[in-house]
Design a protein around this motif. Structure first.
Motif, PDB file in Angstrom:
ATOM      1  N   MET A 129       0.945  -1.134  -0.037  1.00 34.29           N
ATOM      2  CA  MET A 129       0.194   0.035  -0.026  1.00 34.29           C
ATOM      3  C   MET A 129       0.786   1.279  -0.147  1.00 34.29           C
ATOM      4  SD  MET A 129      -3.268   0.237   0.132  1.00 34.29           S
ATOM      5  CE  MET A 129      -4.410  -0.763   0.512  1.00 34.29           C
ATOM      6  N   LEU A 130       0.812   2.266  -0.788  1.00 35.48           N
ATOM      7  CA  LEU A 130       1.490   3.450  -0.941  1.00 35.48           C
ATOM      8  C   LEU A 130       0.542   4.348  -0.432  1.00 35.48           C
ATOM      9  CD1 LEU A 130       3.852   5.324  -1.802  1.00 35.48           C
ATOM     10  CD2 LEU A 130       2.550   5.343  -4.244  1.00 35.48           C
ATOM     11  N   GLN A 131       1.016   5.496   0.477  1.00 39.02           N
ATOM     12  CA  GLN A 131       0.122   6.284   0.988  1.00 39.02           C
ATOM     13  C   GLN A 131       0.823   7.690   0.882  1.00 39.02           C
ATOM     14  OE1 GLN A 131      -0.533   5.886   5.156  1.00 39.02           O
ATOM     15  NE2 GLN A 131      -0.874   8.100   5.286  1.00 39.02           N
ATOM     16  N   THR A 132       0.122   8.722   0.193  1.00 40.43           N
ATOM     17  CA  THR A 132       0.611   9.997   0.071  1.00 40.43           C
ATOM     18  C   THR A 132      -0.730  11.073  -0.143  1.00 40.43           C
ATOM     19  OG1 THR A 132       2.061  11.580  -1.067  1.00 40.43           O
ATOM     20  CG2 THR A 132       1.041   9.944  -2.416  1.00 40.43           C
ATOM     21  N   GLU A 133      -0.542  12.272  -0.181  1.00 43.00           N
ATOM     22  CA  GLU A 133      -1.473  13.112  -0.592  1.00 43.00           C
ATOM     23  C   GLU A 133      -2.356  12.759  -2.092  1.00 43.00           C
ATOM     24  OE1 GLU A 133      -2.865  17.866  -0.233  1.00 43.00           O
ATOM     25  OE2 GLU A 133      -0.649  17.140   0.533  1.00 43.00           O
ATOM     26  N   TYR A 134      -3.451  12.807  -2.011  1.00 38.72           N
ATOM     27  CA  TYR A 134      -4.165  12.902  -3.444  1.00 38.72           C
ATOM     28  C   TYR A 134      -5.683  13.339  -2.926  1.00 38.72           C
ATOM     29  CZ  TYR A 134      -6.208  10.588  -7.486  1.00 38.72           C
ATOM     30  OH  TYR A 134      -6.650  10.462  -8.720  1.00 38.72           O
ATOM     31  N   SER A 135      -5.973  14.132  -3.891  1.00 36.62           N
ATOM     32  CA  SER A 135      -7.547  14.774  -3.947  1.00 36.62           C
ATOM     33  C   SER A 135      -7.847  15.311  -5.155  1.00 36.62           C
ATOM     34  CB  SER A 135      -7.357  15.697  -2.824  1.00 36.62           C
ATOM     35  OG  SER A 135      -6.670  16.919  -2.864  1.00 36.62           O
ATOM     36  N   ILE A 136      -8.984  16.044  -5.124  1.00 38.18           N
ATOM     37  CA  ILE A 136      -9.228  16.674  -6.324  1.00 38.18           C
ATOM     38  C   ILE A 136      -8.291  17.751  -6.542  1.00 38.18           C
ATOM     39  CG2 ILE A 136     -10.906  18.560  -7.108  1.00 38.18           C
ATOM     40  CD1 ILE A 136     -13.150  16.904  -6.009  1.00 38.18           C
ATOM     41  N   PHE A 137      -7.628  18.256  -5.479  1.00 37.98           N
ATOM     42  CA  PHE A 137      -6.685  19.497  -5.339  1.00 37.98           C
ATOM     43  C   PHE A 137      -5.223  18.904  -5.665  1.00 37.98           C
ATOM     44  CE2 PHE A 137      -7.686  23.605  -2.792  1.00 37.98           C
ATOM     45  CZ  PHE A 137      -8.348  23.916  -3.575  1.00 37.98           C
ATOM     46  N   GLU A 138      -4.752  17.687  -5.166  1.00 33.35           N
ATOM     47  CA  GLU A 138      -3.598  17.248  -5.443  1.00 33.35           C
ATOM     48  C   GLU A 138      -3.234  15.922  -6.201  1.00 33.35           C
ATOM     49  OE1 GLU A 138      -0.015  16.524  -5.865  1.00 33.35           O
ATOM     50  OE2 GLU A 138      -0.531  18.476  -4.805  1.00 33.35           O
ATOM     51  N   ARG A 139      -2.900  16.392  -7.577  1.00 30.19           N
ATOM     52  CA  ARG A 139      -3.200  15.101  -8.498  1.00 30.19           C
ATOM     53  C   ARG A 139      -2.010  14.536  -8.992  1.00 30.19           C
ATOM     54  NH1 ARG A 139      -7.994  17.187 -11.175  1.00 30.19           N
ATOM     55  NH2 ARG A 139      -7.641  16.096 -12.903  1.00 30.19           N
ATOM     56  N   ASP A 140      -0.759  15.141  -8.688  1.00 27.33           N
ATOM     57  CA  ASP A 140       0.528  14.555  -9.357  1.00 27.33           C
ATOM     58  C   ASP A 140       0.880  13.268  -9.184  1.00 27.33           C
ATOM     59  OD1 ASP A 140       1.011  17.334  -9.530  1.00 27.33           O
ATOM     60  OD2 ASP A 140       2.521  17.530  -8.162  1.00 27.33           O
TER      61      ASP A 140
END
Length: 154
Positions: free
Chosen positions: A1-12
């Protein structure tokens, strides 16, 4: 499992998804509500405490902040048309990105937990998803981090 920031705002991180899926690795986005921006409870960078990272976050800086507030306003209109909140739309959007993506929204209040759970029942149509992409074609305005702290994915 990879965990990092991801959202409508953060898509990199979307650049990683083909490899993760090929390898059967799930993805756990943290801060799926854009560090609070997608809750609508935001203020300009200078109004946060000195030790709050949002004081330095490029998305909270003048120019980007106003553009992001306007994007959230447009998302709020979409959410209202569905009888939902922006937070629910943001989480529902993540759930449409694949069954291998499991967001972990933080919450300090029981009513926010209930609101977040409601996102699982929110159906976003193809038209809704296109509208979201129109509002935020590549994510929020401004970089995720100041350059010294920005991760590189390739």
């Amino acid at each position: 499992m990879l965990q990092t920031e991801y959202s409508i705002f953060e898509r990199d991180v979307e650049i990683l998804f083909p490899t993760l899926r090929e390898l059967g690795i799930g993805f756990v986005p943290y801060s799926p509500l854009g560090r609070g921006f997608l809750t609508g409870a935001v203020k300009p960078a200078a109004e946060y405490e000195e030790d709050d990272m949002r004081r330095q976050d490029p998305r909270w800086q003048p120019g980007n902040f106003e553009r992001n507030v306007e994007a959230v306003r447009q998302l709020k209109e979409l959410a209202a048309s569905k009888g939902a909140t922006v937070s629910q739309v943001a989480l529902a959007w993540l759930l449409t990105q694949g069954t291998d993506i499991v967001p972990i929204p933080g919450s300090r209040k029981a009513e926010r937990v209930a609101e977040n759970v409601g996102a699982a029942d929110l159906l976003l149509t193809v038209e809704d998803q296109a509208k979201i992409k129109q509002i935020l074609p590549e994510g929020g305005f401004g970089e995720r981090y100041i350059k010294e702290y920005a991760p590189t994915w390739v």
